[in-house]
Scaffold this active site. Structure first.
Site, mmCIF file in Angstrom:
data_model
loop_
_atom_site.group_PDB
_atom_site.id
_atom_site.type_symbol
_atom_site.label_atom_id
_atom_site.label_comp_id
_atom_site.label_asym_id
_atom_site.label_seq_id
_atom_site.Cartn_x
_atom_site.Cartn_y
_atom_site.Cartn_z
ATOM 1 C CG HIS A 55 -0.245 0.057 2.537
ATOM 2 N ND1 HIS A 55 -0.111 -1.035 3.355
ATOM 3 C CD2 HIS A 55 0.363 1.075 3.183
ATOM 4 C CE1 HIS A 55 0.552 -0.698 4.447
ATOM 5 N NE2 HIS A 55 0.856 0.584 4.365
HETATM 6 P P1 TYD Z 1 -2.146 -4.116 7.600
HETATM 7 O O1 TYD Z 1 -2.401 -2.755 7.036
HETATM 8 O O2 TYD Z 1 -2.669 -5.283 6.840
HETATM 9 O O3 TYD Z 1 -0.592 -4.313 7.857
HETATM 10 P P2 TYD Z 1 0.599 -4.294 6.766
HETATM 11 O O4 TYD Z 1 0.388 -3.111 5.905
HETATM 12 O O5 TYD Z 1 1.833 -4.193 7.615
HETATM 13 O O6 TYD Z 1 0.606 -5.554 6.011
HETATM 14 O O7 TYD Z 1 -2.700 -4.125 9.094
HETATM 15 C C1 TYD Z 1 -3.141 -5.299 9.736
HETATM 16 C C2 TYD Z 1 -4.373 -4.997 10.567
HETATM 17 O O8 TYD Z 1 -4.068 -4.105 11.645
HETATM 18 C C3 TYD Z 1 -5.467 -4.335 9.763
HETATM 19 O O9 TYD Z 1 -6.693 -4.887 10.189
HETATM 20 C C4 TYD Z 1 -5.404 -2.880 10.167
HETATM 21 C C5 TYD Z 1 -4.892 -2.955 11.587
HETATM 22 N N1 TYD Z 1 -4.074 -1.806 12.001
HETATM 23 C C6 TYD Z 1 -4.526 -0.972 13.018
HETATM 24 O O10 TYD Z 1 -5.629 -1.153 13.567
HETATM 25 N N2 TYD Z 1 -3.737 0.041 13.433
HETATM 26 C C7 TYD Z 1 -2.541 0.293 12.863
HETATM 27 O O11 TYD Z 1 -1.847 1.237 13.282
HETATM 28 C C8 TYD Z 1 -2.081 -0.554 11.806
HETATM 29 C C9 TYD Z 1 -0.757 -0.306 11.120
HETATM 30 C C10 TYD Z 1 -2.888 -1.583 11.400
#
Ligand code: TYD
Length: 140
Positions: A55
């Protein structure tokens, strides 16, 4: 639009306040970290073969530090791509807004600490690479 070109890969070296007892790194918002830190999260226990990220953020700035182990970070600003290893607790990678990022090749012991300039907001995410490229090409 400004012609100012920002480096895609921007490292921050954190001084290690080490002595014969071991090492210590202090991270301070608007000092060693170039923004007010509103959120901290960390990724650990990543399963073998898992890649994360995929992303970009519209406004969020982040600093990523591998405080244990290592992982590979791919950065892409639509014009240029770079792949770097995060493998040192004294090296932070500053990732500005509108940079596509992917994390790969996590070691089993990897703890990836991320400092963020904003609270979590799903509407700041761009999760489609095609959409990211479209937005980047419009803003150029
Ligand atoms: P995700 O965006 O999939 O992580 P990455 O980009 O590292 O692969 O995040 C995993 C889950 O955690 C998703 O449900 C969103 C949640 N999340 C939060 O609630 N707070 C945060 O600060 C972050 C980074 C993720």
């Amino acid at each position: 639009m400004s012609d100012e070109k920002i480096d895609l890969v921007q490292w921050i070296d954190f001084p290690s306040l080490g002595d014969d007892r071991g090492s210590l790194v202090a991270l301070e918002g608007n000092k060693t970290v170039p923004f007010d830190i509103k959120r901290v999260y960390y990724i650990f226990g990543t399963q073998p073969g898992v890649a994360r990220g995929f992303h970009a953020h519209k406004a969020l700035k982040q600093v990523a530090i591998c405080i244990a182990g290592q992982c590979k970070m791919l950065l892409d600003n639509g014009a240029e791509k770079a792949e770097v290893w995060l493998d040192s607790p004294t090296k932070g990678l500053f990732i500005e807004e509108m940079v596509w990022r992917e994390m790969h090749d996590f070691s089993a012991n990897c703890v990836l600490l991320v400092l963020a300039s904003e609270h979590y907001a799903e509407d700041d995410y761009i999760r489609s690479y095609d959409h990211f490229l479209k937005i980047i090409s419009i803003s150029d």
